[in-house]
Design a protein around this motif. Structure first.
Motif, PDB file in Angstrom:
ATOM      1  N   ALA A 190     -17.360 -30.226   8.467  1.00 45.76           N
ATOM      2  CA  ALA A 190     -18.026 -31.084   7.488  1.00 45.76           C
ATOM      3  C   ALA A 190     -17.246 -30.946   6.186  1.00 45.76           C
ATOM      4  O   ALA A 190     -16.871 -29.834   5.791  1.00 45.76           O
ATOM      5  CB  ALA A 190     -19.478 -30.664   7.280  1.00 45.76           C
ATOM      6  N   VAL A 233     -23.501 -36.234  12.731  1.00 47.62           N
ATOM      7  CA  VAL A 233     -22.771 -35.217  13.485  1.00 47.62           C
ATOM      8  C   VAL A 233     -22.830 -35.472  14.991  1.00 47.62           C
ATOM      9  O   VAL A 233     -21.860 -35.186  15.704  1.00 47.62           O
ATOM     10  CB  VAL A 233     -23.268 -33.792  13.118  1.00 47.62           C
ATOM     11  N   TYR A 255     -16.620 -36.086   7.873  1.00 45.24           N
ATOM     12  CA  TYR A 255     -16.265 -35.047   8.833  1.00 45.24           C
ATOM     13  C   TYR A 255     -14.776 -35.116   9.097  1.00 45.24           C
ATOM     14  O   TYR A 255     -14.165 -36.177   9.001  1.00 45.24           O
ATOM     15  CB  TYR A 255     -17.012 -35.245  10.159  1.00 45.24           C
TER      16      TYR A 255
END
Length: 81
Positions: A61, A41, A20
């Motif tokens: 992402a 996440v 990320y």
């Protein structure tokens, strides 16, 4: 919002644990960028919220392919046109 049922057999690949990127933006448009690995996440969002210190942030992402691509998951870039 547009919602529809899907057939999961139409996907051709999956990335189980993407990296990320989080870009923090201050009131003047200056940004600090970070890449986070080995996290999900929810962990990344918690980290970003903890580190924001009054700044806005955009969460992406990382998607490998023909070069590195970014998929925006949350936020918006104040410098985008």
């Amino acid at each position: 919002m547009d919602i529809r049922a899907v057939d999961p057999r139409d996907q051709t690949w999956e990335l189980d644990r993407p990296n990320y990127r989080v870009f923090f933006h201050d009131a003047h448009g200056v940004s600090d960028e970070y890449e986070l690995r080995d996290a999900d996440v929810v962990e990344v969002l918690a980290w970003a919220q903890d580190q924001a210190a009054g700044r806005t942030f955009v969460l992406y992402a990382c998607v490998p392919g023909d070069g590195l691509g970014l998929v925006r998951l949350q936020g918006s870039d104040p410098n985008a046109r």
